[in-house]
Design a protein around this motif. Structure first.
Motif, PDB file in Angstrom:
ATOM      1  N   ARG A 233      58.070  29.704  41.060  1.00  0.00           N
ATOM      2  CA  ARG A 233      59.400  29.632  40.423  1.00  0.00           C
ATOM      3  C   ARG A 233      59.314  29.019  39.035  1.00  0.00           C
ATOM      4  N   GLU A 234      58.302  28.202  38.808  1.00  0.00           N
ATOM      5  CA  GLU A 234      58.159  27.567  37.500  1.00  0.00           C
ATOM      6  C   GLU A 234      57.695  28.554  36.437  1.00  0.00           C
ATOM      7  N   LEU A 235      57.225  29.728  36.875  1.00  0.00           N
ATOM      8  CA  LEU A 235      56.775  30.733  35.924  1.00  0.00           C
ATOM      9  C   LEU A 235      57.918  31.617  35.435  1.00  0.00           C
ATOM     10  N   VAL A 236      59.096  31.453  36.025  1.00  0.00           N
ATOM     11  CA  VAL A 236      60.257  32.215  35.564  1.00  0.00           C
ATOM     12  C   VAL A 236      60.552  31.843  34.112  1.00  0.00           C
ATOM     13  N   GLY A 237      60.592  32.835  33.254  1.00  0.00           N
ATOM     14  CA  GLY A 237      60.799  32.594  31.831  1.00  0.00           C
ATOM     15  C   GLY A 237      59.501  32.433  31.068  1.00  0.00           C
ATOM     16  N   ALA A 238      58.385  32.310  31.794  1.00  0.00           N
ATOM     17  CA  ALA A 238      57.088  32.156  31.129  1.00  0.00           C
ATOM     18  C   ALA A 238      56.149  33.296  31.502  1.00  0.00           C
ATOM     19  N   GLU A 239      56.736  34.403  31.985  1.00  0.00           N
ATOM     20  CA  GLU A 239      55.911  35.532  32.407  1.00  0.00           C
ATOM     21  C   GLU A 239      55.050  36.073  31.261  1.00  0.00           C
ATOM     22  N   ARG A 240      55.628  36.070  30.057  1.00  0.00           N
ATOM     23  CA  ARG A 240      54.892  36.582  28.891  1.00  0.00           C
ATOM     24  C   ARG A 240      53.638  35.755  28.654  1.00  0.00           C
ATOM     25  N   TRP A 241      53.793  34.432  28.744  1.00  0.00           N
ATOM     26  CA  TRP A 241      52.645  33.548  28.579  1.00  0.00           C
ATOM     27  C   TRP A 241      51.623  33.774  29.687  1.00  0.00           C
ATOM     28  N   ALA A 242      52.105  33.881  30.929  1.00  0.00           N
ATOM     29  CA  ALA A 242      51.195  34.052  32.065  1.00  0.00           C
ATOM     30  C   ALA A 242      50.348  35.304  31.903  1.00  0.00           C
ATOM     31  N   LEU A 243      50.973  36.416  31.507  1.00  0.00           N
ATOM     32  CA  LEU A 243      50.244  37.668  31.361  1.00  0.00           C
ATOM     33  C   LEU A 243      49.271  37.629  30.194  1.00  0.00           C
ATOM     34  N   ARG A 244      49.702  37.032  29.074  1.00  0.00           N
ATOM     35  CA  ARG A 244      48.820  36.962  27.905  1.00  0.00           C
ATOM     36  C   ARG A 244      47.595  36.072  28.198  1.00  0.00           C
ATOM     37  N   LEU A 245      47.835  34.951  28.873  1.00  0.00           N
ATOM     38  CA  LEU A 245      46.732  34.035  29.161  1.00  0.00           C
ATOM     39  C   LEU A 245      45.835  34.554  30.277  1.00  0.00           C
ATOM     40  N   ALA A 246      46.363  35.463  31.111  1.00  0.00           N
ATOM     41  CA  ALA A 246      45.553  35.998  32.203  1.00  0.00           C
ATOM     42  C   ALA A 246      44.367  36.783  31.675  1.00  0.00           C
ATOM     43  N   ILE A 247      44.538  37.433  30.514  1.00  0.00           N
ATOM     44  CA  ILE A 247      43.457  38.263  29.963  1.00  0.00           C
ATOM     45  C   ILE A 247      42.226  37.418  29.626  1.00  0.00           C
ATOM     46  N   PRO A 248      42.356  36.357  28.796  1.00  0.00           N
ATOM     47  CA  PRO A 248      41.160  35.537  28.537  1.00  0.00           C
ATOM     48  C   PRO A 248      40.677  34.798  29.777  1.00  0.00           C
ATOM     49  N   SER A 249      41.574  34.511  30.726  1.00  0.00           N
ATOM     50  CA  SER A 249      41.157  33.844  31.960  1.00  0.00           C
ATOM     51  C   SER A 249      40.224  34.742  32.763  1.00  0.00           C
ATOM     52  N   VAL A 250      40.617  36.008  32.924  1.00  0.00           N
ATOM     53  CA  VAL A 250      39.804  36.961  33.676  1.00  0.00           C
ATOM     54  C   VAL A 250      38.485  37.230  32.954  1.00  0.00           C
ATOM     55  N   LEU A 251      38.565  37.447  31.637  1.00  0.00           N
ATOM     56  CA  LEU A 251      37.347  37.708  30.869  1.00  0.00           C
ATOM     57  C   LEU A 251      36.412  36.506  30.897  1.00  0.00           C
ATOM     58  N   GLY A 252      36.991  35.310  30.752  1.00  0.00           N
ATOM     59  CA  GLY A 252      36.175  34.102  30.810  1.00  0.00           C
ATOM     60  C   GLY A 252      35.572  33.896  32.188  1.00  0.00           C
ATOM     61  N   GLY A 253      36.353  34.176  33.232  1.00  0.00           N
ATOM     62  CA  GLY A 253      35.828  34.056  34.582  1.00  0.00           C
ATOM     63  C   GLY A 253      34.669  35.001  34.831  1.00  0.00           C
ATOM     64  N   CYS A 254      34.782  36.217  34.300  1.00  0.00           N
ATOM     65  CA  CYS A 254      33.693  37.193  34.423  1.00  0.00           C
ATOM     66  C   CYS A 254      32.442  36.699  33.712  1.00  0.00           C
ATOM     67  N   LEU A 255      32.620  36.172  32.491  1.00  0.00           N
ATOM     68  CA  LEU A 255      31.472  35.669  31.741  1.00  0.00           C
ATOM     69  C   LEU A 255      30.838  34.489  32.459  1.00  0.00           C
ATOM     70  N   GLY A 256      31.668  33.558  32.951  1.00  0.00           N
ATOM     71  CA  GLY A 256      31.138  32.401  33.648  1.00  0.00           C
ATOM     72  C   GLY A 256      30.368  32.788  34.898  1.00  0.00           C
ATOM     73  N   ALA A 257      30.915  33.742  35.658  1.00  0.00           N
ATOM     74  CA  ALA A 257      30.226  34.207  36.869  1.00  0.00           C
ATOM     75  C   ALA A 257      28.907  34.881  36.501  1.00  0.00           C
ATOM     76  N   TRP A 258      28.918  35.687  35.427  1.00  0.00           N
ATOM     77  CA  TRP A 258      27.693  36.349  34.984  1.00  0.00           C
ATOM     78  C   TRP A 258      26.644  35.318  34.558  1.00  0.00           C
ATOM     79  N   LEU A 259      27.080  34.291  33.847  1.00  0.00           N
ATOM     80  CA  LEU A 259      26.148  33.245  33.415  1.00  0.00           C
ATOM     81  C   LEU A 259      25.506  32.554  34.610  1.00  0.00           C
ATOM     82  N   LEU A 260      26.307  32.354  35.680  1.00  0.00           N
ATOM     83  CA  LEU A 260      25.734  31.741  36.878  1.00  0.00           C
ATOM     84  C   LEU A 260      24.712  32.674  37.519  1.00  0.00           C
ATOM     85  N   LEU A 261      25.015  33.971  37.519  1.00  0.00           N
ATOM     86  CA  LEU A 261      24.105  34.941  38.136  1.00  0.00           C
ATOM     87  C   LEU A 261      22.762  35.000  37.420  1.00  0.00           C
ATOM     88  N   VAL A 262      22.775  34.815  36.094  1.00  0.00           N
ATOM     89  CA  VAL A 262      21.528  34.908  35.327  1.00  0.00           C
ATOM     90  C   VAL A 262      20.852  33.556  35.156  1.00  0.00           C
TER      91      VAL A 262
END
Length: 261
Positions: free
Chosen positions: A69-98
């Motif tokens: 409920r706290e994200l109501v009104g902040a959906e734009r921020w949540a979606l925009r920040l989700a992109i670098p979060s997912v990309l960063g998570g992928c990079l971090g996981a890849w770094l652990l794998l290597v």
């Protein structure tokens, strides 16, 4: 990756997970209990990190739903920040794998130490954020997160995908520095983005076979039970006691890891 464990070891990690879930419901820092415990059981460091990430993801989902409920009104921020979060998570996981087991084992003491320091400074940071909330009110946040914030979130996501402990307090501090003043909304954004980078990391680790599933399932159940049982008492138990105990365990674990690496 599945390493044979005895019933006694499963019972021990279940007990630690219950305590971890209880600590998370009061003050956080549960990973500082479970991760060293997995290493102490003889689980390889990379597998221990992957198993901990997967096992604690359901708790992240529950936290995010609790703050939806706290994200109501902040959906734009949540979606925009989700992109670098997912990309960063992928990079971090890849770094652990290597990262080789030997190299990661060398890095682990520094990761545990840094996570413990982040946990210790969480109190002062939260007081600063609440002070800003009181003095500045909810104010008008920027319409969109700036490029600097997107890059900062990418860095947090990378750290979260690689190790993760302490990533939440870094996100809150970044949100505060970028102009957000509603602490509840900030927590909602933090939980949502944590779900993003931990989610992609958990999927990656599971697909690559790094997860010790018997232990992971026991940890997930134990932490959920601990969090549920303590939720009703969370407001009655002084956070300072729990935070002090978790901090001491974190520093002791880091010292032990430095001495035994």
């Amino acid at each position: 990756m599945t390493v044979a464990v005895s019933a006694v070891q499963l019972g021990a990690i279940a007990a630690v997970s219950v305590v971890s879930g209880a600590a998370n419901s009061i003050a956080g820092g549960g990973t500082l209990l479970t991760f060293p415990a997995l290493l102490g059981m003889g689980i390889p460091a990379v597998s221990a990190n992957a198993t901990s990430t997967v096992a604690l993801w359901p708790g992240s989902l529950a936290s995010m739903l609790g703050y939806r409920r706290e994200l109501v009104g902040a959906e734009r921020w949540a979606l925009r920040l989700a992109i670098p979060s997912v990309l960063g998570g992928c990079l971090g996981a890849w770094l652990l794998l290597v990262t080789s087991e030997e190299r990661f084992r060398t890095i682990v003491p520094w990761l545990v130490l840094s996570a413990t320091v982040l946990f210790v400074v969480q109190g002062p940071v939260m007081r600063w954020l609440r002070k800003r909330m009181i003095t500045e009110g909810d104010g008008e946040r920027p319409i969109d997160p700036s490029m600097a914030m997107l890059l900062a979130q990418f860095a947090v996501g990378t750290y979260g995908g690689y190790f993760g402990a302490g990533a939440g307090i870094v996100m809150l501090a970044v949100f505060g520095l970028m102009g957000l003043t509603n602490i509840h909304q900030m927590n909602g954004l933090k939980n949502f983005n944590g779900l993003c980078f931990n989610g992609v990391a958990a999927i990656t680790f599971a697909v690559m076979g790094l997860v010790n599933w018997p232990i992971g399932l026991v940890m997930a159940i134990g932490s959920s039970v601990g969090g549920y049982l303590m939720s009703g008492l969370a407001q009655r138990v002084p956070q300072s006691w729990v935070r002090a105990a978790v901090s001491c365990i974190g520093f002791a674990s880091a010292l032990w890891l430095f001495l035994t690496r």
